[in-house]
Design an enzyme around this catalytic site. Structure first.
Site, short mmCIF file in Angstrom:
data_model
loop_
_atom_site.label_atom_id
_atom_site.label_comp_id
_atom_site.label_asym_id
_atom_site.label_seq_id
_atom_site.Cartn_x
_atom_site.Cartn_y
_atom_site.Cartn_z
N ASP A 243 106.72 27.71 30.78
CA ASP A 243 105.53 27.70 31.62
C ASP A 243 104.31 27.55 30.72
OD1 ASP A 243 104.56 28.50 34.59
OD2 ASP A 243 103.17 29.33 33.10
N ASN A 251 92.52 23.52 34.49
CA ASN A 251 92.11 22.79 35.69
C ASN A 251 90.70 23.17 36.12
OD1 ASN A 251 94.32 21.13 36.17
ND2 ASN A 251 95.43 22.70 37.32
N HIS A 256 91.25 18.49 37.24
CA HIS A 256 92.68 18.28 37.46
C HIS A 256 93.21 17.07 36.70
CE1 HIS A 256 93.38 21.36 40.56
NE2 HIS A 256 92.13 21.12 40.92
N ASP A 260 96.49 17.18 34.51
CA ASP A 260 97.64 16.27 34.59
C ASP A 260 97.98 15.71 33.21
OD1 ASP A 260 97.75 16.74 37.28
OD2 ASP A 260 96.74 14.86 37.85
N GLU A 286 103.29 23.87 36.64
CA GLU A 286 103.26 23.81 35.17
C GLU A 286 104.53 24.38 34.56
OE1 GLU A 286 100.94 27.59 36.32
OE2 GLU A 286 101.36 25.60 37.13
#
Length: 398
Positions: A243, A251, A256, A260, A286
């Site tokens: 994770d 973010n 965002h 990404d 994630e």
């Protein structure tokens, strides 16, 4: 030798027949002149020439049938092979080496986002790796006296209905390369192109569109297959759940789109540094998962630590500024944990991951069962819940 007398008798009969025909031609020429003898010899000569032509056509048809058989079976092997990009490159290399003497190999595959991934392999027999081929200027020397010459490079495009799905480049030693081998390779290319196209389409249908890794459905399917094989063969199996730490902060602060990009960066690090045969997937958000076949818990934790360190080392830049990336990991292994299904390993690995997140992040924990975990440096951690108080048994008096 047994059976040789029949072949010897047939050969002698042919020789005697030829001798008799020669004597007859000489007698005919002596009696009626050479024009008459030549006319008489023309008929059997034409029959012999036609028979030789038929034999040649038969041998050619047999050779073409053999080549067609090799091409067809190569296509079946390509279609039945695994669908990963590296596995596709390995299968293409195997089929090319069965046809031509390949020194160096390079295959470029077109990805879904129109980018190109490149795989190469040298003459040592190793499987393809990511990157371009780096051959020497000329082939290696052969035993004996041979003239040194440059590589003969075979550049071929893999096309399906005018759509280029890949680019193939083979470096071959011209001293070992036969023209018929090149013709057979060209006959094999359409089947290779179709098989590569199908494999890529199948892979894209089972991969995450953002990162290019296998999606959750493919993860669960491969995990169940791997678990069934491990159970039947008595071999260990491990799962690593990863994770990205404080991903929400990325973010919220950078947007965002940067988030990404961070996910794609982590996915590329995991894919580049995974072991051969391991399966790396995006579990969701994630979170990532890695299936480690034939791996016990201690080894899986070392793999998880290596992946965590590589993610921490990667340089992720936005507008010239480095954004640190860190990752936590949880590990669960079979048969160290008595699970009955592969998905139970995911649950236990996720428990270890949550424990690692609560314990400070940027670390890995191995699930030992019964609420116990082990850190990468060997320290043991117990369950967060307090143990019940010890109740002393009553003393009995007579």
């Amino acid at each position: 030798r047994p059976g040789s007398w029949a072949r010897l008798a047939a050969a002698l009969a042919i020789d005697l027949g030829g001798l008799a025909a020669g004597v007859a031609a000489a007698l005919t020429a002596a009696a009626g002149g050479w024009p008459v003898a030549l006319v008489l010899l023309a008929a059997p000569a034409l029959v012999a020439a036609d028979a030789a032509r038929n034999v040649g056509l038969r041998h050619r048809a047999v050779a073409q049938a053999g080549e067609l058989w090799r091409v067809t079976h190569a296509a079946h092997r390509m279609a039945a092979g695994p669908g990963g990009a590296r596995e596709v490159a390995a299968q293409v290399l195997l089929e090319c080496r069965s046809v031509v003497p390949v020194g160096w190999f390079q295959l470029e595959l077109r990805e879904a986002d129109e980018s190109w991934s490149c795989f190469s392999a040298g003459p040592g027999g190793e499987p393809p790796v990511v990157g371009e081929a780096q051959p020497a200027e000329s082939p290696p020397a052969l035993p004996g006296i041979h003239r040194r010459s440059a590589w003969r490079v075979l550049d071929r495009r893999l096309k399906v209905e005018e759509d280029v799905v890949g680019r193939l480049r083979l470096w071959c030693d011209p001293r070992k390369l036969e023209p018929t081998a090149v013709e057979l390779l060209d006959a094999l290319l359409p089947q290779i192109a179709i098989s590569v196209h199908r494999a890529l389409l199948d892979r894209r249908s089972r991969q995450d569109p953002l990162t290019g890794l296998a999606d959750r459905g493919e993860l669960e399917a491969q995990l169940e297959r791997a678990f069934a094989e491990s159970r039947d063969e008595g071999r260990p199996l491990a799962v690593v759940m990863c994770d990205l730490d404080r991903f929400k902060r990325i973010n919220d602060r950078w947007g965002h789109d940067v988030g990404d990009r961070a996910l794609r960066e982590v996915a590329s690090v995991l894919e580049a540094h995974r072991r051969e045969g391991d399966v790396c997937c995006r579990y969701g958000g994630e979170e990532f998962a890695v299936i480690l076949g034939r791996t016990d818990g201690a080894t899986a934790q070392r793999v998880a630590e290596r992946l965590r360190v590589e993610v921490e080392r990667c340089v992720f830049l936005h507008q010239g500024r480095r954004i640190p990336l860190r990752m936590s990991a949880g590990v669960a292994a079979y048969p160290e944990l008595p699970v009955r299904q592969g998905r139970e390993l995911l649950v236990l690995a996720d428990e270890a991951l949550l424990k690692a997140k609560r314990g400070g992040r940027n670390c890995s924990l191995l699930h030992l069962g019964d609420g116990r975990f082990k850190t990468a440096d060997g320290a043991l951690e117990g369950d967060d819940e307090e143990a019940p108080p010890v109740v002393e048994p009553p003393t009995l008096f007579a």
